[in-house]
Enzyme design. Structure first.
Site, PDB file in Angstrom:
ATOM      1  N   GLU A   1       2.143  -4.772 -54.769  1.00 16.12           N
ATOM      2  CA  GLU A   1       1.799  -5.792 -55.589  1.00 16.12           C
ATOM      3  C   GLU A   1       0.288  -6.437 -55.767  1.00 16.12           C
ATOM      4  OE1 GLU A   1       4.535  -9.216 -55.117  1.00 16.12           O
ATOM      5  OE2 GLU A   1       2.750 -10.512 -55.992  1.00 16.12           O
TER       6      GLU A   1
ATOM      7  N   SER B   1      14.497  -8.642 -49.417  1.00 10.13           N
ATOM      8  CA  SER B   1      14.484  -7.564 -49.496  1.00 10.13           C
ATOM      9  C   SER B   1      15.623  -6.784 -48.540  1.00 10.13           C
ATOM     10  CB  SER B   1      13.398  -6.407 -49.284  1.00 10.13           C
ATOM     11  OG  SER B   1      12.613  -6.752 -48.170  1.00 10.13           O
TER      12      SER B   1
ATOM     13  N   CYS C   1       6.725 -16.962 -55.923  1.00  8.41           N
ATOM     14  CA  CYS C   1       8.155 -16.831 -56.671  1.00  8.41           C
ATOM     15  C   CYS C   1       9.079 -18.023 -55.991  1.00  8.41           C
ATOM     16  CB  CYS C   1       8.647 -15.653 -56.529  1.00  8.41           C
ATOM     17  SG  CYS C   1       9.138 -14.968 -55.180  1.00  8.41           S
TER      18      CYS C   1
ATOM     19  N   THR D   1       2.872 -12.939 -54.637  1.00  8.89           N
ATOM     20  CA  THR D   1       4.045 -13.887 -54.724  1.00  8.89           C
ATOM     21  C   THR D   1       4.785 -14.089 -53.433  1.00  8.89           C
ATOM     22  OG1 THR D   1       5.436 -11.896 -55.096  1.00  8.89           O
ATOM     23  CG2 THR D   1       4.866 -13.216 -56.905  1.00  8.89           C
TER      24      THR D   1
ATOM     25  N   CYS E   1       9.214  -7.190 -61.135  1.00 13.05           N
ATOM     26  CA  CYS E   1       9.612  -8.438 -61.134  1.00 13.05           C
ATOM     27  C   CYS E   1       9.041  -9.325 -62.198  1.00 13.05           C
ATOM     28  CB  CYS E   1       9.483  -9.021 -59.691  1.00 13.05           C
ATOM     29  SG  CYS E   1      10.336 -10.582 -59.712  1.00 13.05           S
TER      30      CYS E   1
ATOM     31  N   SER F   1       7.659  -5.704 -44.803  1.00 16.90           N
ATOM     32  CA  SER F   1       7.954  -6.558 -45.858  1.00 16.90           C
ATOM     33  C   SER F   1       7.097  -7.674 -45.533  1.00 16.90           C
ATOM     34  CB  SER F   1       9.606  -6.979 -45.655  1.00 16.90           C
ATOM     35  OG  SER F   1       9.655  -8.256 -46.280  1.00 16.90           O
ATOM     36  N   SER F   2       6.331  -8.074 -46.446  1.00 18.77           N
ATOM     37  CA  SER F   2       5.605  -9.432 -46.709  1.00 18.77           C
ATOM     38  C   SER F   2       6.126 -10.472 -46.381  1.00 18.77           C
ATOM     39  CB  SER F   2       4.467  -9.171 -47.679  1.00 18.77           C
ATOM     40  OG  SER F   2       3.752 -10.440 -47.829  1.00 18.77           O
ATOM     41  N   ASN F   3       7.207 -10.801 -47.043  1.00 21.37           N
ATOM     42  CA  ASN F   3       7.765 -12.126 -47.082  1.00 21.37           C
ATOM     43  C   ASN F   3       8.445 -12.324 -45.676  1.00 21.37           C
ATOM     44  OD1 ASN F   3      10.897 -12.079 -47.870  1.00 21.37           O
ATOM     45  ND2 ASN F   3       9.937 -10.265 -48.806  1.00 21.37           N
TER      46      ASN F   3
HETATM   47  S1  SF4 Z   1      10.078 -11.735 -53.683  1.00 19.62           S
HETATM   48 FE1  SF4 Z   1      11.816 -11.096 -55.139  1.00 19.62          FE
HETATM   49  S2  SF4 Z   1      11.754 -12.658 -56.872  1.00 19.62           S
HETATM   50 FE2  SF4 Z   1       9.690 -12.838 -55.575  1.00 19.62          FE
HETATM   51  S3  SF4 Z   1       8.403 -11.855 -56.559  1.00 19.62           S
HETATM   52 FE3  SF4 Z   1       9.308 -10.481 -55.184  1.00 19.62          FE
HETATM   53  S4  SF4 Z   1      10.755  -9.189 -56.074  1.00 19.62           S
HETATM   54 FE4  SF4 Z   1      10.281 -11.158 -57.578  1.00 19.62          FE
END
Ligand code: SF4
Length: 411
Positions: A178, A377, A285, A244, A148, A314-316
């Site tokens: 990452e 994701s 991001c 990110t 990304c 999934s971290s986010n």
């Molecule tokens: S969450 Fe999505 S936009 Fe943000 S760094 Fe990861 S892949 Fe890229």
């Protein structure tokens, strides 16, 4: 923003209408309030921002195009494409093979690779060491690279800090693909150390103040500092970058804390602080920022419970759960199948690190308000399935299209 050609199975007509209407009516992204779907038996609050981000759509498009253009050849992914079980299972069923698991353990011996093979680098990016290993086997690591651009931006920021003589402190999960990639790229230009949270920042501060022997630093941060790192020398000038998908507020807390430590230690003021601390804005991001801001707006709502959909690794998505559960009962499910009945739900407990079954998760109230969101994701199609499952469970009579139309008129 660029649009991508992703398989139709990941799309949802219902979610597309919601997203497109909100996007058109709020081009500058100022309104973070959820979309409210008022049904007869329940209300669903759908987050303003959620689902596939730029990096994920880009990676999915490249992966499927690569498969279509190379039928008959062996196609590998370095590791999971993104942290979503459906997307990864689909790719496996198309014949893709994973070379490593998410922690970097090898599933397939790299010795077996040759120049005829195709290797896709996932959205998280990869390390310089893996790139070199692929090159040594005649495989161009940049040919099918889905890293990304927002991850590459972090690498560039780390390099800029390093070139100016600062040590890079990476706020990230040490085993996350990452962060491993960022660590590798950062160490090529800068002394680097990875910390996972504010607690570790405080531990690091004891070495900044030289209160503890360096041997203890090597033990405590084993595997997380660059080669030749000397805590007595390399914790004097610092800059912070982050994975990110971390929690924005925590990165800010870490940066403020480390800056304050250096200010106190060296007696700095506004004009001299840059001698010891590189002023960097976080490197989250846009998708992480939008999704977290939309989640804070959800927390202001008077809801009964929240359902967050996504891959358990999934971290986010995990950070969205962390935020929401501060306010209301929150259930982290990977698909609609997790909603077993009106009495039971299978969900992931982020504190126990395992899947659990909870009973009586629906409130007593006659017309509950349920928050629905997902991470970057998770395909829209999965969110629509969860929505449909809830409507089925409540034996909702109102037509979804009618409710949608009425709701979106208000934006
Ligand atoms: S969450 Fe999505 S936009 Fe943000 S760094 Fe990861 S892949 Fe890229």
């Amino acid at each position: 923003m660029k649009t991508f050609d992703i398989p139709v199975k990941y799309k949802s007509p219902v979610i597309s209408v919601i997203k497109e209407t909100r996007r058109t009516k709020d081009k500058l992204k100022r309104n973070f309030k959820p979309t409210v779907l008022e049904f007869e038996r329940l209300t669903i609050l759908i987050a303003r921002h959620f689902g596939f981000c730029y990096g994920v759509e880009n990676a999915v498009e490249i992966a499927y195009r690569t498969l279509n253009e190379n039928r008959g050849r062996r196609v590998f992914l370095l590791s999971e494409m993104i942290h979503n079980p459906d997307v990864n299972a689909d790719l496996l069923s198309e014949g893709v093979q994973f070379l490593m698991d998410t922690r970097g353990n090898r599933l397939i011996d790299f010795e077996t690779l040759n120049s005829e093979d195709i290797v896709i680098v996932p959205a998280f990016g990869t390390t310089l060491e893996i790139q070199a290993e692929l090159s040594s086997r005649g495989i161009d690591p940049y040919r099918y690279d889905t890293t990304c651009p927002f991850v590459e931006k972090v690498w560039n920021r780390a390099n800029q800090i390093g070139e100016r003589g600062y040590t890079v402190v990476v706020h990230g999960k040490p085993n996350h693909e990452e962060t491993r990639a960022t660590f590798s790229h950062s160490t090529s230009q800068a002394n680097t150390v990875v910390i996972k949270d504010i607690r570790e920042a405080r531990e690091l501060a004891a070495f900044i103040r030289k209160e503890k022997p360096k041997e203890e630093f090597y033990r405590r941060f084993e595997g997380r500092y660059s080669e030749g790192f000397d805590p007595e020398e390399h914790l004097v000038k610092l800059g912070v970058v982050n994975q990110t998908t971390m929690l924005a507020s925590e990165t800010q807390e870490i940066a403020n804390y480390l800056k304050e430590e250096l200010v106190n230690l060296y007696g700095l003021d506004e004009s001299s602080v840059s001698q010891h601390f590189a002023s960097t804005k976080d490197t989250l991001c846009y998708a992480t920022n939008d999704n977290q801001d939309a989640t804070y707006a959800l927390m202001d709502e008077d809801a009964d419970l929240a359902i967050v959909v996504g891959g358990y690794n999934s971290s986010n998505t995990t950070h969205l759960v962390e935020l929401l559960e501060q306010k209301i009962p929150t259930y982290f499910i990977k698909s609609a199948a997790g909603i077993l009945s009106e009495r039971e739900i299978i969900h992931y407990d982020i504190h126990q690190g395992k899947e659990v079954i909870s009973g009586d998760y629906l409130p007593e109230s006659s017309r509950p308000k349920i928050i629905l969101t997902c991470g970057a994701s998770c395909p829209d199609a999965v969110v629509e399935e969860v929505l449909a499952r809830l409507l089925e469970l409540f034996q909702e009579k109102k037509n979804l299209e009618d409710v949608l139309e009425k709701s979106l008129v208000n934006f």
